[in-house]
Design an enzyme around this catalytic site. Sequence first.
Site, PDB file in Angstrom:
ATOM      1  N   SER A 243       4.776   4.954  -0.316  1.00  0.00           N
ATOM      2  CA  SER A 243       3.525   4.155  -0.489  1.00  0.00           C
ATOM      3  C   SER A 243       3.734   2.642  -0.070  1.00  0.00           C
ATOM      4  O   SER A 243       4.961   2.331  -1.056  1.00  0.00           O
ATOM      5  CB  SER A 243       2.947   4.432  -1.607  1.00  0.00           C
ATOM      6  OG  SER A 243       2.106   3.183  -2.054  1.00  0.00           O
ATOM      7  N   LYS A 244       3.329   1.786   0.530  1.00  0.00           N
ATOM      8  CA  LYS A 244       3.643   0.490   0.689  1.00  0.00           C
ATOM      9  C   LYS A 244       3.429  -0.366  -0.512  1.00  0.00           C
ATOM     10  O   LYS A 244       3.852  -1.206  -1.011  1.00  0.00           O
ATOM     11  CB  LYS A 244       2.504  -0.317   1.771  1.00  0.00           C
ATOM     12  CG  LYS A 244       2.682  -1.575   1.963  1.00  0.00           C
ATOM     13  CD  LYS A 244       2.932  -1.877   3.242  1.00  0.00           C
ATOM     14  CE  LYS A 244       3.548  -3.282   3.569  1.00  0.00           C
ATOM     15  NZ  LYS A 244       2.508  -4.344   3.763  1.00  0.00           N
TER      16      LYS A 244
END
Length: 481
Positions: A243-244
């Site tokens: 996840s960014k």
Amino acid sequence: MSQDIRVRFAPSPTGYLHVGGVRTAIFNHLFARHHGGRFVLRIEDTDKERSTPEAVEQILDSLRWIGLDWDEEPVFQSQRTELYRKHLDRLLEEGKAYRCTCKAEDLDAKRQKAIAEKRTYKYDGTCRELDPKRDLGDQPFVVRFKTPWDALPDSFTDLVLGTIPIDEERLDDMILARSDGSATYNFCVVVDDADMGISHVIRGNDHLDNTPKQLLIYEALGLKAPKFAHMPLTHGPDGSKLSKRREEEYRALGISVSVQEYRHMGYLPHALVNYLTRLGWSHGDQEIFSREELEKLFDLDGVGKSAGIIDPDKLKWLNSHYIQEEDTDRLSELLLPLLIERGHKAEAGPRLDAVVETLKPRAKTLVDMAEQALFYYQAPTEYDPKAVKKWWKANAAEILVQLREMVSKADLDDGEAVEENLRKLADALVEGKLGKVAQPLRVAISGSSATPSLFAVLGILGKEETLQRIDRALAELAKRD
Ligand code: GLU
């Protein structure tokens, strides 16, 4: 398999190239090279708001960096509106798609009701049986697919996952074109893959739900469907989806969601290729594969089914392996910009290839190497307090004076002779304990207690520089008294 193998990588240019995405690209590339086929690119830039030319450039740049060359000019979906329109019109004419004028707020109310009743929302087909020739005036409409509910296949075959059942519950009359006339993802992909002659669609298994929809579109258009192979996804070290939002945490571990960052963090492209390939594919227990070996050995039967979990330590281990294997001149070229970024003046100081030779066995990344190289180019202005405490004891000045004397007379290029002299000094001063003379010297010339082989370092720094650094250390010691 024959020359007709054609595979594609189809990124959406809405940001950086995702590390999971590049793994799919690598698998496609290896598959094409293994079978003597072609690897092509399709830029899925139909989302006008989010797609940018900069993102296209960044993706192509990342692909170039990692060594994935493409065989034809990339295809841009934004330039193919006419082709999609032609196929849509055909489906409408043949009664395989229909115009739907349901209002967004009505559909939303139905969706909310389904949620409240804990049902899966599906479009209820309000416009499905209306007269296709009716005059809509200037009412906006979308084009929906007329799902052939009576003729749905039970399953399809995936080359990695095997037989995948097709669940009617997950299908409805999907939208093929939005009210502004633009075609939607599943429709464009089918038209393009058919038009581009794609033989195998190799993509992440997050697309598994799209495949039945696409198969139905192929059937309706009378086009031959490619074979499908869905790749396991790439997960973060804790096993959850990358996840960014957790990028900061990843960087601290030496990984990232973005391929470009691996370059900035000092990974060699082939280390990343080897690592990502091995993460989802195996060939016995072998861990290290040259590019040629991968192309020779890679096939879909070695691809695993479960998600690959990134292990930063293993990636660094592979990277240090490839650093050691890399040609010194090439490494020097790669290292130079990193040194310049860190304020090192390229023309001053010792030869970079000699420096690189000493650092090769130790560095895990090019960034490590750049940081470890700095002391060669910059005399220490500070001395690591821990190293000072441990190695600059009360007799440090005396030891350094004797070392200075030795250095001024020695030939520093003769490592063996220098070692011999150091041993003699150790015998005379510190009961033969070499570390007790070598370490104070190391701290004096580098500011820290860890450097490559001291004898190699002295040879590279040269007499004048070494003497200056010893003098500086002596001055520092005098200040501390
Ligand atoms: N553009 C899609 C994505 O970035 C890929 C579509 C496909 O491979 O079919 O996920």
